[in-house]
Scaffold this active site. Structure first.
Site, PDB file in Angstrom:
ATOM      1  CE  LYS A 131      -5.300   0.188  -6.210  1.00  0.00           C
ATOM      2  NZ  LYS A 131      -5.517  -1.249  -6.541  1.00  0.00           N
ATOM      3  CG  HIS A 145      -6.388  -0.963   3.223  1.00  0.00           C
ATOM      4  ND1 HIS A 145      -5.096  -1.104   2.787  1.00  0.00           N
ATOM      5  CD2 HIS A 145      -7.180  -1.424   2.220  1.00  0.00           C
ATOM      6  CE1 HIS A 145      -5.099  -1.635   1.567  1.00  0.00           C
ATOM      7  NE2 HIS A 145      -6.340  -1.840   1.211  1.00  0.00           N
ATOM      8  CB  SER A 204      -3.223   3.595  -7.856  1.00  0.00           C
ATOM      9  OG  SER A 204      -3.545   2.221  -7.853  1.00  0.00           O
TER      10      SER A 204
END
Length: 336
Positions: A77, A154, A184
């Protein structure tokens, strides 16, 4: 380098919240993954990842790297999808027709997707056979892609494939203000990951390094330490919002592409605008949201692309919590 992996169990406030509000039939539990240094000793606090990471850790670590691979890495995010679309368009000479006709996970797969979820998908439920292959095993799908491969992750730097350290693979990392990231991530977790708890509990998890891919600062620093290397480009979400053309020029140079003329620059900036991205079915992940809602996994009613603003945390984080964030930021940045 290798890793040491430890179970996460209850007994702390953060672990109790994590196991109560995140575990489900789609996610059974979590591990702490400690990268091992050259001495064989574990380093850092250990990255929090779902149990399923153990099924793919060795395959990712031993993955064959190609000289023309391009990776976009980030903590969740922080502007990943936006960065992916920018990088893919620049790398593919602004082929907007191909960009709009093929969903992003097939052009720019998220290699560690299968490390996050466990749900059965039938071919008829997927958009096509390629998407089914991606959902079934995102690591295999990515490994078997034709060159040049554009790959999203990620994972922190220490958990990337070992060959990336020696083959100087191009890596673009994007970072974002942790307060905006937390807000987020909360909405994303409710929408996609089945989080059932409150915003206050999610903040506790975030600040206690107990959401997937945390610790936030260890993750960011793992790439920041390599920012001066020729194969690493470190970007900031806020920089992209403030002056996108400047970032596009920087990425173009990094990828060895010619600088865009004024007309192409405007066309690309329009394509990458939030309003355009939000309505672009190849990148807005409406298909994924529909899937999670149909499975009963989604706890949210919002969509994948929510606001795309800088400092929108001020609309949701109270002054008292903001002060706690500030102390946490100062503590983690002290000495860096």
């Amino acid at each position: 380098m290798g890793t040491r992996i430890e179970d996460v169990s209850g007994g702390t406030k953060a672990n109790d919240i994590l196991l109560r509000d995140f575990t489900s039939k789609f996610r059974s539990g979590y591990k702490r993954v400690f990268p091992l240094g050259d001495s064989g000793k574990r380093s850092g606090k250990g990255y929090l990842l779902p149990d399923y990471f153990c099924d793919y850790e060795k395959q990712i670590r031993e993955m064959e790297i190609r000289p023309d691979d391009v990776w976009v890495a980030s903590y969740p995010k922080t502007g990943t999808t936006w960065t992916q679309e920018m990088v893919w368009c620049i790398g593919n000479d602004l082929d907007f027709e191909a960009a709009k006709s093929t969903i992003l996970p097939l052009r720019f797969p998220f290699i560690d997707f299968s490390c996050l979820f466990d749900f059965e998908t039938q071919p008829a439920e997927a958009l096509n056979s390629s998407f089914y292959d991606f959902l079934k095993n995102s690591v295999n799908f990515t490994i078997n892609m034709k060159s040049p491969r554009y790959i999203k992750t990620h994972l922190p730097y220490e958990l990337l494939p070992e060959q990336m350290k020696s083959k100087n693979t191009k890596i673009i990392y994007v970072a974002r203000n942790p307060k905006d990231t937390c807000v987020s991530y909360f909405h994303h977790a409710r929408l996609i990951e089945g989080y059932r708890g409150s915003f206050e509990d999610f903040i506790e998890l975030f600040l206690q390094d107990s959401v997937s891919y945390s610790p936030f600062w260890d993750h960011l620093v793992s790439y920041w330490e390599h920012r001066e290397e020729a194969n690493v480009l470190f970007l900031k979400y806020e920089e992209m919002k403030r002056d996108l053309p400047s970032v596009i020029r920087k990425v173009s140079k990094f990828l060895g592409k010619e600088q865009l003329n004024d007309k192409d620059m405007k066309t690309l900036c329009d394509h990458l605008s939030f309003d355009s991205m939000k309505t672009n079915s190849s990148v807005n992940y409406e298909f994924a949201v529909d899937k999670t809602q149909n499975l009963g996994l989604s706890q949210g009613e919002q969509r994948f692309m929510r606001k795309g603003k800088v400092n929108s945390w001020k609309e949701e984080i109270s002054p008292d919590v903001a002060e706690r964030f500030d102390a946490w930021i100062e503590n983690n940045l002290n000495g860096l």
